[in-house]
Design an enzyme around this catalytic site. Sequence first.
Site, PDB file in Angstrom:
ATOM      1  N   ASP A  10       3.915  -3.148 -57.433  1.00  0.00           N
ATOM      2  CA  ASP A  10       3.798  -4.582 -58.032  1.00  0.00           C
ATOM      3  C   ASP A  10       5.461  -4.945 -58.511  1.00  0.00           C
ATOM      4  O   ASP A  10       6.279  -4.309 -59.013  1.00  0.00           O
ATOM      5  CB  ASP A  10       3.084  -4.321 -59.521  1.00  0.00           C
ATOM      6  CG  ASP A  10       2.854  -5.738 -59.913  1.00  0.00           C
ATOM      7  OD1 ASP A  10       2.781  -6.475 -59.291  1.00  0.00           O
ATOM      8  OD2 ASP A  10       2.200  -5.803 -61.273  1.00  0.00           O
ATOM      9  N   ASN A  58      -5.365 -11.089 -52.449  1.00  0.00           N
ATOM     10  CA  ASN A  58      -4.152 -11.636 -52.089  1.00  0.00           C
ATOM     11  C   ASN A  58      -4.226 -12.691 -51.386  1.00  0.00           C
ATOM     12  O   ASN A  58      -3.250 -13.557 -51.036  1.00  0.00           O
ATOM     13  CB  ASN A  58      -3.056 -10.548 -51.637  1.00  0.00           C
ATOM     14  CG  ASN A  58      -2.712  -9.513 -52.655  1.00  0.00           C
ATOM     15  OD1 ASN A  58      -2.064  -8.546 -52.369  1.00  0.00           O
ATOM     16  ND2 ASN A  58      -2.663  -9.835 -53.892  1.00  0.00           N
TER      17      ASN A  58
END
Length: 231
Positions: A10, A58
């Site tokens: 991340d 995503n």
Amino acid sequence: MPKHVAIIMDGNRRWAKKHFMPAGLGHAAGAQRVRDIVKACAEMGIPQLSLFAFSTENWKRPPEEVSALMSLFMSYLKKEIRNMNANGVRLKVLGDTQRFAPPLQALIAQAQSETAHNQGITLNICANYGGRWDMLQAVKAWQKMHPHSDLAALTEEALVPFLSTAGAPEVDLLIRTGGESRVSNFLLWQAAYAELFFCDELWPDCSPETLHKALVWFAGRDRRFGSSAPI
């Protein structure tokens, strides 16, 4: 030493913003970091490494960012096959790859085939992956294999071979970079008893030293797996 380390990579976009760059360059910097971490894990004898590259959620990102990620994935596979073979890395891509464009699907199949003989670390790239999807597809696969069995006959042990990580040990250590403290639908079944290590470094800033810090922390954990062993 953990047998299976999983990492939620991340912070690529925030890293790019911090350096006044477009998001695509942040993802490219993150891809460069992957090589260092895979090498470090291999050198330390960690047999399984799973990286969360692209989640089922995503796809909600801007189309241009998704397109850049797909191009980056293809570029990574093309460049790294030789390096993986040189370092004994066996590649597996976990997730619903059928949604990817045919050229990417073909490249994934090629990369997996060309590294299948390697006996060192197994690198699981989780792409278009979600923990809930994994459990659901495993149940469907089990029922397809046992069309005349009642679902009541399904046990945890019977389901494990149908998960995308079949044959791999459960996750011992799950690392998330970027300062967030959640698992975001990643390896939910496999990480049921994982130790969770959260760090503030954005993924492109992570290094083998960051990994070492997580491993030292892991070594100090008292893993009882729900037993009544003394504290």
